[in-house]
Enzyme design. Structure first.
Site, PDB file in Angstrom:
ATOM      1  N   ARG A  53       0.854  -1.177   0.000  1.00 33.26           N
ATOM      2  CA  ARG A  53       0.000   0.000   0.000  1.00 33.26           C
ATOM      3  C   ARG A  53       0.892   1.231   0.000  1.00 33.26           C
ATOM      4  O   ARG A  53       2.101   1.127   0.083  1.00 33.26           O
ATOM      5  CB  ARG A  53      -1.002   0.006   1.168  1.00 33.26           C
ATOM      6  CG  ARG A  53      -0.562  -0.648   2.420  1.00 33.26           C
ATOM      7  CD  ARG A  53       0.033   0.158   3.560  1.00 33.26           C
ATOM      8  NE  ARG A  53      -0.136   1.567   3.543  1.00 33.26           N
ATOM      9  CZ  ARG A  53       0.848   2.412   3.738  1.00 33.26           C
ATOM     10  NH1 ARG A  53       2.101   1.986   3.923  1.00 33.26           N
ATOM     11  NH2 ARG A  53       0.650   3.689   3.759  1.00 33.26           N
ATOM     12  N   GLY A  54       0.228   2.408  -0.117  1.00 29.93           N
ATOM     13  CA  GLY A  54       1.008   3.635  -0.274  1.00 29.93           C
ATOM     14  C   GLY A  54       1.170   3.883  -1.768  1.00 29.93           C
ATOM     15  O   GLY A  54       1.553   2.959  -2.507  1.00 29.93           O
TER      16      GLY A  54
ATOM     17  N   ASN B 184      -5.378  12.592   0.287  1.00 28.64           N
ATOM     18  CA  ASN B 184      -4.543  11.720   1.126  1.00 28.64           C
ATOM     19  C   ASN B 184      -5.463  10.987   2.107  1.00 28.64           C
ATOM     20  O   ASN B 184      -6.682  11.192   2.112  1.00 28.64           O
ATOM     21  CB  ASN B 184      -3.482  12.555   1.857  1.00 28.64           C
ATOM     22  CG  ASN B 184      -2.420  11.699   2.502  1.00 28.64           C
ATOM     23  OD1 ASN B 184      -1.851  10.809   1.856  1.00 28.64           O
ATOM     24  ND2 ASN B 184      -2.141  11.902   3.775  1.00 28.64           N
TER      25      ASN B 184
ATOM     26  N   ASP C 173      -2.003  10.889  -2.476  1.00 28.89           N
ATOM     27  CA  ASP C 173      -2.312   9.804  -3.421  1.00 28.89           C
ATOM     28  C   ASP C 173      -2.677  10.318  -4.806  1.00 28.89           C
ATOM     29  O   ASP C 173      -2.557   9.587  -5.794  1.00 28.89           O
ATOM     30  CB  ASP C 173      -3.460   8.945  -2.882  1.00 28.89           C
ATOM     31  CG  ASP C 173      -2.946   8.021  -1.794  1.00 28.89           C
ATOM     32  OD1 ASP C 173      -2.715   8.506  -0.681  1.00 28.89           O
ATOM     33  OD2 ASP C 173      -2.729   6.836  -2.092  1.00 28.89           O
TER      34      ASP C 173
ATOM     35  N   ARG D 292      -7.056  -0.045  -6.624  1.00 33.47           N
ATOM     36  CA  ARG D 292      -7.114   1.094  -5.689  1.00 33.47           C
ATOM     37  C   ARG D 292      -7.345   2.345  -6.544  1.00 33.47           C
ATOM     38  O   ARG D 292      -6.403   2.877  -7.127  1.00 33.47           O
ATOM     39  CB  ARG D 292      -5.792   1.253  -4.909  1.00 33.47           C
ATOM     40  CG  ARG D 292      -5.319   0.108  -4.061  1.00 33.47           C
ATOM     41  CD  ARG D 292      -5.967  -0.061  -2.704  1.00 33.47           C
ATOM     42  NE  ARG D 292      -6.228   1.068  -1.853  1.00 33.47           N
ATOM     43  CZ  ARG D 292      -5.468   1.499  -0.839  1.00 33.47           C
ATOM     44  NH1 ARG D 292      -4.316   0.925  -0.593  1.00 33.47           N
ATOM     45  NH2 ARG D 292      -5.847   2.504  -0.078  1.00 33.47           N
TER      46      ARG D 292
HETATM   47  O1  MRU Z   1      -4.565   3.448   2.101  1.00 33.74           O
HETATM   48  P1  MRU Z   1      -3.075   3.593   2.094  1.00 33.74           P
HETATM   49  O2  MRU Z   1      -2.407   3.033   3.291  1.00 33.74           O
HETATM   50  O3  MRU Z   1      -2.479   3.087   0.796  1.00 33.74           O
HETATM   51  O4  MRU Z   1      -2.886   5.158   2.129  1.00 33.74           O
HETATM   52  C1  MRU Z   1      -1.601   5.689   2.114  1.00 33.74           C
HETATM   53  C2  MRU Z   1      -1.586   7.151   2.223  1.00 33.74           C
HETATM   54  O5  MRU Z   1      -2.590   7.817   2.373  1.00 33.74           O
HETATM   55  C3  MRU Z   1      -0.268   7.791   2.039  1.00 33.74           C
HETATM   56  O6  MRU Z   1      -0.196   8.979   2.754  1.00 33.74           O
HETATM   57  C4  MRU Z   1      -0.099   8.094   0.553  1.00 33.74           C
HETATM   58  O7  MRU Z   1      -0.232   6.938  -0.210  1.00 33.74           O
HETATM   59  C5  MRU Z   1       1.182   8.709   0.257  1.00 33.74           C
HETATM   60  S1  MRU Z   1       2.426   7.501   0.398  1.00 33.74           S
HETATM   61  C6  MRU Z   1       3.908   8.027   0.242  1.00 33.74           C
END
Ligand code: MRU
Length: 376
Positions: free
Chosen positions: A54-55, A255, A245, A95
């Site tokens: 994730r991220g 985000n 994101d 996603r």
């Molecule tokens: O749902 P996630 O855990 O994938 O969400 C991640 C975030 O919101 C992060 O802040 C974003 O992806 C930036 S990652 C460098």
């Protein structure tokens, strides 16, 4: 980044079997460190939608390998192009908010169009990973100057950074986005301290950011999700840095859900609020917040919480690091199982609340002119 004495990335090609991609299974952290092996485009889709990876930048990097797998799986077929485009759409749908995903998939399908060979695609996926790591490092270098300035103004006193969710090296390939400046500052001897919030419902702050920072030796404190406003009112936060994101060309940033509330509190308290991300997170096709699609996830994430029971802790809590405990994670309802819930994964912070954007090309203001100038 470091886990103990060893340097890790969050995704890497297996040394003994080149057709296996290894990722750290983020569903198991911080309770145990497990490597998940991906061997097919299906594996990649599942790892992304289940959030083993994730991220935003890491999702893109994983999806790039997904296209390579798709090529390997379909190369003997007549309709290989259609098959790869079908898999590209499947990957993109896993996603919907993180734009890095479609950015990486499109880049891979372009390579496939020009040079439909395994080695060309393998090299392209590896390059996307290397570039993400490099971009994160550049974000760190630019963001470092902001932290250095604050430290200087405080006469070398500790710089208190508030972050949300996990925008560290686990969310990227290395270094991170929001956390990259923090790591670089810490490594250079600037005194930093991070306020880490839990980040309900999946607790990426409590589980992942805390794990990352403790393994790298960066001082931090875990706080409840709603503590940010109080900390800011009481002068305990010098700067807020979060990841992103998907960003519009006007500087609106999507985000993890809850980011907007941090931005409002920062604005009310005159605290700088920065969003840090590679330029691949700009969605060049949109320029207003309502154009960002917000992912909605399974309501069970809200109704339940994952953890380990206290009685499995057979070693002193202070010596507990992720690599030393292999406890089974258990799930608990925190409400009546039948109630209705909604689970928005992200929110959008409007540009007017964003002090600046830290990218791999430098820092800019969150407005169209500054962004287009930076990208030109
Ligand atoms: O749902 P996630 O855990 O994938 O969400 C991640 C975030 O919101 C992060 O802040 C974003 O992806 C930036 S990652 C460098």
């Amino acid at each position: 980044m470091n886990i103990g004495e060893k340097v890790y990335r969050s995704i890497w090609q297996d040394e003994s079997d080149q057709t296996t991609i290894n990722v750290i299974d983020q569903r198991r952290l911080p309770f145990s460190y497990e490597v998940l092996q991906l061997r097919s485009v299906n594996d990649v889709c599942t790892a992304i939608s289940d959030m083993a990876v994730r991220g935003a930048p890491l999702i893109g990097a994983a999806a790039a390998w997904g296209i390579w797998f798709s090529f390997l799986e379909h190369r003997a077929e007549n309709n290989i192009k259609e098959a790869i485009l079908f898999d590209a759409d499947r990957l993109k749908a896993t996603r919907p908010t993180a734009v890095n995903l479609s950015w990486a998939v499109d880049r891979m399908t372009e390579v496939c169009e020009k040079n439909p060979e395994s080695e060309a695609l393998r090299t392209a996926a590896a390059r996307i990973c290397d570039e993400e790591a490099w971009r994160s490092k550049k974000i760190g270098e630019y963001g470092l100057e902001l932290l250095r300035d604050i430290s200087y103004r405080k006469g070398g006193g500790t710089v208190n950074i508030l972050t949300h969710c996990n925008a560290g090296w686990l969310a990227c390939v290395d270094y991170g986005t929001a956390l990259a400046p923090v790591y670089l500052a810490h490594d250079k001897g600037i005194r930093v301290h991070v306020w880490v919030d839990e980040t309900r419902p999946r607790n990426q702050g409590a589980r992942l950011t805390a794990w990352e920072l403790s393994n790298h030796g960066v001082p931090f404190t875990l706080v409840a999700d709603n503590a940010g406003g109080h900390l800011m009112q009481n002068g305990l936060v010098d700067i807020v840095i979060v990841g992103c994101d998907r960003a519009t060309t006007s500087g609106d940033v999507a985000n993890k859900i809850g980011t907007y509330l941090k931005a409002l509190a920062a604005h009310d308290n005159g605290i700088p609020f920065y969003s840090a991300f590679p330029v691949s997170t700009f969605d060049m096709t949109i320029d207003s917040p309502e154009q960002i699609m917000i992912e909605e996830r399974d309501g069970d994430e809200i109704k339940k919480i994952d953890g380990i029971p206290e009685n499995v802790l057979n070693i002193p809590v202070e010596t507990l690091h992720a690599t030393s405990l292999h406890a089974d994670i258990q799930s608990f309802y925190i409400c009546q199982p039948g109630i209705s819930v909604s689970n928005y994964g992200f929110d959008v912070t409007p540009a007017r609340l964003v002090t600046g954007i830290i990218t791999d090309r430098g820092i800019c203001r969150a407005d169209k002119d500054s962004i287009l100038k930076l990208l030109s």
